[in-house]
Design a protein around this motif. Structure first.
Motif, PDB file in Angstrom:
ATOM      1  N   LEU A  47       0.839  -1.196   0.000  1.00 23.89           N
ATOM      2  CA  LEU A  47       0.000   0.000   0.000  1.00 23.89           C
ATOM      3  C   LEU A  47       0.880   1.254   0.000  1.00 23.89           C
ATOM      4  N   GLY A  48       1.910   1.252   0.842  1.00 27.41           N
ATOM      5  CA  GLY A  48       2.841   2.381   0.896  1.00 27.41           C
ATOM      6  C   GLY A  48       3.550   2.587  -0.425  1.00 27.41           C
ATOM      7  N   MET A  49       3.900   1.480  -1.094  1.00 29.68           N
ATOM      8  CA  MET A  49       4.532   1.591  -2.408  1.00 29.68           C
ATOM      9  C   MET A  49       3.594   2.255  -3.403  1.00 29.68           C
ATOM     10  N   GLY A  50       2.331   1.803  -3.392  1.00 31.88           N
ATOM     11  CA  GLY A  50       1.356   2.352  -4.320  1.00 31.88           C
ATOM     12  C   GLY A  50       1.198   3.850  -4.164  1.00 31.88           C
ATOM     13  N   VAL A  51       1.269   4.331  -2.920  1.00 33.60           N
ATOM     14  CA  VAL A  51       1.127   5.760  -2.654  1.00 33.60           C
ATOM     15  C   VAL A  51       2.286   6.550  -3.255  1.00 33.60           C
ATOM     16  N   THR A  52       3.454   5.930  -3.376  1.00 39.74           N
ATOM     17  CA  THR A  52       4.625   6.625  -3.917  1.00 39.74           C
ATOM     18  C   THR A  52       4.791   6.417  -5.420  1.00 39.74           C
ATOM     19  N   LEU A  53       3.869   5.667  -6.036  1.00 40.07           N
ATOM     20  CA  LEU A  53       3.939   5.404  -7.474  1.00 40.07           C
ATOM     21  C   LEU A  53       2.838   6.168  -8.206  1.00 40.07           C
ATOM     22  N   SER A  54       2.886   6.095  -9.517  1.00 40.73           N
ATOM     23  CA  SER A  54       1.831   6.675 -10.346  1.00 40.73           C
ATOM     24  C   SER A  54       1.490   5.679 -11.448  1.00 40.73           C
ATOM     25  N   VAL A  55       0.347   5.899 -12.073  1.00 39.92           N
ATOM     26  CA  VAL A  55      -0.061   5.025 -13.181  1.00 39.92           C
ATOM     27  C   VAL A  55       0.988   5.058 -14.294  1.00 39.92           C
ATOM     28  N   ASN A  56       1.617   6.210 -14.488  1.00 38.87           N
ATOM     29  CA  ASN A  56       2.647   6.342 -15.531  1.00 38.87           C
ATOM     30  C   ASN A  56       3.825   5.402 -15.302  1.00 38.87           C
ATOM     31  N   SER A  57       4.086   5.067 -14.018  1.00 37.29           N
ATOM     32  CA  SER A  57       5.180   4.148 -13.700  1.00 37.29           C
ATOM     33  C   SER A  57       4.954   2.800 -14.376  1.00 37.29           C
TER      34      SER A  57
END
Length: 324
Positions: A47-57
């Motif tokens: 969940l924490g990773m998802g918060v630091t990522l974006s769909v563009n990643s």
């Protein structure tokens, strides 16, 4: 001020992992009963990773099929071959050799996603590689086990994929959604997430060691050496082959971590079902060692800045690497 403290705590997480591992080995009773926390903690990290990522990643990863192909190919060529060579060199008994080779024939594990995050590698690529290697496991793992051992094994690919979806995909998507709608609001606390991830993986390692403390005592140095060599060959091979093929530093780090960190839980389950309890030892020891080696490697890489050329997409666009 608190951000500097969090960064310092996160940068020292290999030290926390080693210290708490020693405590867990000496006092396993404090950690072994808490196996139920492993999956929730992994989900929290995702969940924490998802918060630091974006769909563009993830869209960026899909534009680079060659990276995904290389990582998946090395997963199912380098690791089985490395396992076979280690068994030959160390002249392992049949049961232990079966366990090491079976381990090498398994897909990548979800722990690689955590280590990629902490190592400032490409988390989106790591998640895609884990998912793809898991998807191919129903064919690759039984076939490669038959090639190297001469015995087929049944792989519950549906169960594995459900596990990957529940533990990895769902929390990451939830995190991506939070980041998409509340990016400005969470930017001030973004540094908290790596620290939470570091604390969670340290606790997970301690629980794994506490649970397998007896196996550690009984396995002897030979199995531990086999596991260290196998993991080391995967990490080194994944990194240097990627660099030799002129992939970026970030991609090489990610592939190294993904290739070197196997789904040890699957290998333990398959070994017990198809071989023997002794054959499950390498997988049990690997589950401990690859987390420790991954933590140490992530600690080293997190202190080494990624070259500026790595921060520009190979297609000319600036890559979004917020928090990673």
């Amino acid at each position: 001020m608190y951000q500097e403290i969090l960064k310092k705590f996160t940068s020292l997480f290999p030290l926390w992992a080693v210290l708490l591992s020693a405590v867990a080995y000496a006092y396993p009773g404090y950690f072994a009963p808490h196996q139920g926390f492993i999956v929730p903690f992994l989900s929290l990290i995702m969940l924490g990773m998802g918060v630091t990522l974006s769909v563009n990643s993830f869209l960026t990863v899909l534009k680079k099929p060659s990276v995904v192909l290389l990582g998946t190919l090395m997963q199912y060529t380098l690791m089985p071959l490395a396992a076979w060579i280690v068994c030959l060199v160390l002249k392992l008994p049949a049961d232990l050799a079966a366990g090491v080779i079976l381990l090498g024939c398994c897909p990548g594990g979800t722990a690689s996603n955590v280590i990629s995050y902490l190592a400032k590698a490409d988390v989106a690529l790591s998640i895609v590689l884990t998912s793809v290697s898991t998807l191919f496991a129903f064919l690759a793992t039984p076939f490669l086990t038959w090639v190297f051992i001469g015995q087929t094994v049944d792989v519950d690919v549906t169960g594995m994929l459900v596990s990957v979806v529940n533990v990895v995909i769902v929390p990451v998507v939830f995190g991506l959604t939070i980041n998409y709608f509340f990016e400005k609001r969470i930017s001030a606390v973004r540094e908290v997430f790596p620290a939470i991830s570091a604390a969670a993986i340290v606790i997970i390692i301690a629980i794994i060691i506490g649970t397998n403390s007896e196996s550690l005592e009984q396995s002897g140095p030979l199995v531990l050496l086999a596991v260290i060599l196998h993991n080391g060959l995967g990490l080194a091979g994944g990194y240097w082959v990627s660099k030799a093929l002129r992939f970026s530093e970030t991609e090489a780090r990610t592939i190294a971590i993904e290739v070197g960190m196997q789904n040890s839980g699957l290998s333990v389950a398959l070994a017990i079902k198809h071989f023997s309890a002794a054959a499950a030892l390498p997988g049990a020891i690997f589950s401990i060692w690859h987390n420790l080696s991954g933590a140490l490697l992530a600690g080293h890489w997190s202190k080494k800045s990624v070259p500026d050329t790595d921060k520009v997409e190979r297609y000319g666009k600036k890559e979004s690497r917020s928090g990673n």
